[in-house]
Scaffold this motif. Structure first.
Motif, mmCIF file in Angstrom:
data_model
loop_
_atom_site.group_PDB
_atom_site.id
_atom_site.type_symbol
_atom_site.label_atom_id
_atom_site.label_comp_id
_atom_site.label_asym_id
_atom_site.label_seq_id
_atom_site.Cartn_x
_atom_site.Cartn_y
_atom_site.Cartn_z
ATOM 1 N N VAL A 107 0.839 -1.197 0.000
ATOM 2 C CA VAL A 107 0.000 0.000 0.000
ATOM 3 C C VAL A 107 0.875 1.249 0.000
ATOM 4 O O VAL A 107 1.834 1.340 0.766
ATOM 5 N N ASN A 108 0.546 2.215 -0.875
ATOM 6 C CA ASN A 108 1.251 3.496 -0.857
ATOM 7 C C ASN A 108 0.248 4.635 -0.723
ATOM 8 O O ASN A 108 -0.953 4.392 -0.601
ATOM 9 N N GLU A 109 0.733 5.868 -0.772
ATOM 10 C CA GLU A 109 -0.140 7.015 -0.530
ATOM 11 C C GLU A 109 -1.186 7.203 -1.627
ATOM 12 O O GLU A 109 -2.182 7.902 -1.432
ATOM 13 N N GLU A 110 -0.995 6.558 -2.781
ATOM 14 C CA GLU A 110 -1.972 6.666 -3.866
ATOM 15 C C GLU A 110 -3.068 5.616 -3.765
ATOM 16 O O GLU A 110 -4.133 5.769 -4.358
ATOM 17 N N THR A 111 -2.813 4.522 -3.027
ATOM 18 C CA THR A 111 -3.762 3.401 -2.990
ATOM 19 C C THR A 111 -4.438 3.203 -1.641
ATOM 20 O O THR A 111 -5.313 2.345 -1.511
ATOM 21 N N GLY A 112 -4.036 3.970 -0.633
ATOM 22 C CA GLY A 112 -4.643 3.810 0.681
ATOM 23 C C GLY A 112 -3.821 4.461 1.771
ATOM 24 O O GLY A 112 -3.059 5.401 1.523
ATOM 25 N N PHE A 113 -3.946 3.930 2.977
ATOM 26 C CA PHE A 113 -3.241 4.475 4.135
ATOM 27 C C PHE A 113 -2.587 3.348 4.920
ATOM 28 O O PHE A 113 -3.197 2.292 5.116
ATOM 29 N N LYS A 114 -1.370 3.590 5.366
ATOM 30 C CA LYS A 114 -0.719 2.637 6.274
ATOM 31 C C LYS A 114 -0.408 3.359 7.580
ATOM 32 O O LYS A 114 0.185 4.438 7.585
#
Length: 431
Positions: free
Chosen positions: A357-364
């Motif tokens: 997951v990265n900032e374009e696909t969601g939140f970690k």
């Protein structure tokens, strides 16, 4: 003139299309690699009934086990499965069964390997970095590739209670195994290429065995099947609500309870806009159901129980947001599946899932503590529920990212690694 297909010996002890987790991953690797090379599969007899449904796999060698081994296997299953599986104990007790397989592979194939019958030897399962492969000792002239291997990820410091629930006190068995298991260190010291399924495992193996960069690569073990990537129009999707989804075993470290607590902390206005489906079963189910009642979330949260893969796919396709704050996930295939179905993912940043997951696909979210993870999950759910444009943007980027993990693409990359290894071997021989 057509290019000659590489002859590859694939060692996949767990290789079964009818089972979940590692056996299914092993099978998916085998199936797609087999399409690109001249593969010989060696696997355990337990997989025979499932693989025989596919008569096209002609070059499959099944290794038998004795009556004593079968009885021992049943005893191990009973000893370690008491509501929750004690994984450290399970792997330690299972080692004698694996070692029988390991020795049989060596005896059956050492002559063929030394004779140069294969261009590459690739050991795919077991995927945990704890078991040896004796055939590495006869692969001086034949490149040996190991992996992807993944595991060893510790629990975050703020989750020690959960760690104890998951039998962390038995983790000393890993170090004992490394010290005592014959051929363990040799496997990692002599392998020509090691594929690690997470950055943590890659760094751990490099430190343990002083492995140089050129002999180890990051290569995630999980992949996506075409049925997840082929998007279809969804009938009966409740468009009046934002549908949240959790998919996974209901055990402490998967943290479905944190998803429920986060829903409970949302403002009533946000709660009225959402539904949460929890897909899966496990030892925590009763506790989770009771907590839903205590928080008066019965109109919002529903439990689907265990469902087959096709039904799970339907849940993904009807959802809008995927919530999976598991605090110790090695592979996290469900996150890849959710991304393939266009779901923005909210995950805990520990292990493999934080790398997908990265900032374009969601939140970690950093799993600093249970309270922090709950608070941040509440915040991210609220943000995605309120911001349609952000949700749609992340959905499109998630699908795009997931295509990188299609099994066919992964197999192509594996074969490219084979060819590079053979090219390097040719250069070293000629010089």
């Amino acid at each position: 003139m057509s290019k000659k297909r590489l002859k590859v010996l694939l060692i996949v002890e767990q290789c079964n299309p009818d089972w979940a987790s590692v056996p299914l991953v092993g099978y998916n690797f085998f199936q797609e690699i087999n399409n690109l090379v001249d593969a010989t599969l060696v696997t355990h007899i337990r997989n025979k009934s499932a693989l025989e449904k596919h008569p096209e796999y002609e070059k499959t060698i099944y290794l038998e086990e004795g009556k004593l081994a079968k009885q021992y296997y049943k005893i191990v299953e009973k000893l370690t499965a008491t509501g929750r599986i004690n994984w450290p104990m399970y792997h330690a007790l299972n080692y004698p069964l694996y070692e029988q397989f390991n020795q049989q592979v060596y005896q059956k194939f050492k002559g063929k390997i030394l004779n140069g019958d294969y261009d590459i030897v690739h050991a795919i399962t077991p995927m945990m970095p704890r078991y040896p492969f004796k055939v590495v000792s006869v692969c001086q002239q034949t490149p040996f590739i190991l992996g992807p291997v993944n595991g060893g990820i510790p629990f975050p410091p703020g989750f020690q209670k959960t760690a104890r629930q998951e039998f962390v006190q038995f983790n000393f068995l890993r170090a004992v195994g490394r010290a005592l298991i014959p051929g363990y260190a040799e496997t990692y010291q002599k392998a020509h290429k090691i594929l690690a399924g997470s950055q943590y495992t890659l760094n751990m193996l490099k430190d343990l065995f002083a492995i140089p960069d050129q002999r180890i690569d990051l290569f995630y073990e999980n992949g996506i099947s075409e049925e997840f990537l082929n998007q279809k129009n969804i009938l009966n999707k409740d468009i009046s609500k934002i549908n949240l989804l959790f998919v996974g075993r209901l055990v402490p470290y998967k943290c479905a309870d944190i998803v429920i607590e986060s829903i409970g902390k949302l403002e009533p206005e946000i709660q009225s806009k959402i539904r949460l489906s929890i897909v899966g079963d496990g030892s925590e189910k009763n506790n989770l159901e009771n907590r839903v009642k205590e928080l008066n979330l019965g109109e919002i949260v529903s439990f689907a129980g265990w469902v087959n893969q096709q039904e799970t796919l339907d849940f993904y396709r009807k959802a809008d947001i995927f919530c999976f704050p598991s605090i110790r996930e090695f592979g996290g295939a469900v996150v890849m599946e959710a991304m393939a179905c266009g779901l923005p993912c909210i995950v805990a940043n520990n292990g493999g899932i934080g790398e997908y997951v990265n900032e374009e696909t969601g939140f970690k979210i950093e799993p600093i503590s249970r309270e922090y993870l709950t608070q941040e999950l509440t915040s991210k759910i609220k943000l995605l529920v309120e911001d349609d444009r952000l949700r749609e943007s992340m959905s499109a980027k998630a699908i795009e990212k997931a295509r990188e993990f299609a099994w066919e693409n992964k197999a192509i990359k594996i074969v490219e690694i084979y060819e590079k290894m053979l090219g390097e071997k040719s250069v070293s021989v000629s010089t």
